[in-house]
Motif scaffolding. Sequence first.
Motif, short mmCIF file in Angstrom:
data_model
loop_
_atom_site.label_atom_id
_atom_site.label_comp_id
_atom_site.label_asym_id
_atom_site.label_seq_id
_atom_site.Cartn_x
_atom_site.Cartn_y
_atom_site.Cartn_z
N ASP A 86 0.86 -1.19 0.00
CA ASP A 86 0.00 0.00 0.00
C ASP A 86 0.90 1.24 0.00
N PHE A 96 2.27 4.82 0.51
CA PHE A 96 1.89 5.92 1.41
C PHE A 96 1.80 7.22 0.63
N THR A 131 -2.74 5.68 2.96
CA THR A 131 -2.27 4.79 1.90
C THR A 131 -3.19 4.95 0.70
N ASN A 169 -5.69 -0.10 0.26
CA ASN A 169 -5.79 -0.63 1.62
C ASN A 169 -5.75 -2.16 1.59
#
Length: 184
Positions: free
Chosen positions: A88, A90, A99, A102
């Motif tokens: 994920d 950031f 993120t 998910n």
Amino acid sequence: LGDVYKRQVLDEEALRARAAAAKADGDSVGGVIRCTVSGLPAGLGGPDWRDTVEGTIARHVFAIPAVKAIGFGAGETFAQMRGSAANDPFTMARGAVRTATNHAGGVNAGITNGMDVVFDVTFRPTPSIAKEQRTVDLYTMTETTISVPGRHDACIALRAAPAVESAAALAVLGYSTQEVSVAL
């Protein structure tokens, strides 16, 4: 904790149709409930096996009879993914680290990452069914058959959403006194 509770039985209409067909045959089916815990801040839990958010939620959820599996985020589909697809990325959103996806279900290394904690709970088919099944008579120690007449749920998952919701709420209660919502 929280004041918004929603329920989501996965593929509910199809599951209701499968359950009705099974019931007509004296049988039963399993099902899956997705639960989302919103509002948890990043940093709850820990990497130690006693402290992981997933472990805490799983302990509560597995106390519900008929639960046989739990998967966070992408769950069992992780087995077919590459790390580059499963990770994920950031990003910044509204002044906070979030993120872009998910897949991890809001938890990294047992610690909340600020995203919704999402998990699927799998329920087995109801074992008490009218359809004849093989068993052993424990008095005579001989093989026999049994059927369980009467009214039985053809699918436990269709009625279990409040139990999953409650288990999730109890699990996160120990982590935070902030406003948190649990949605199915």
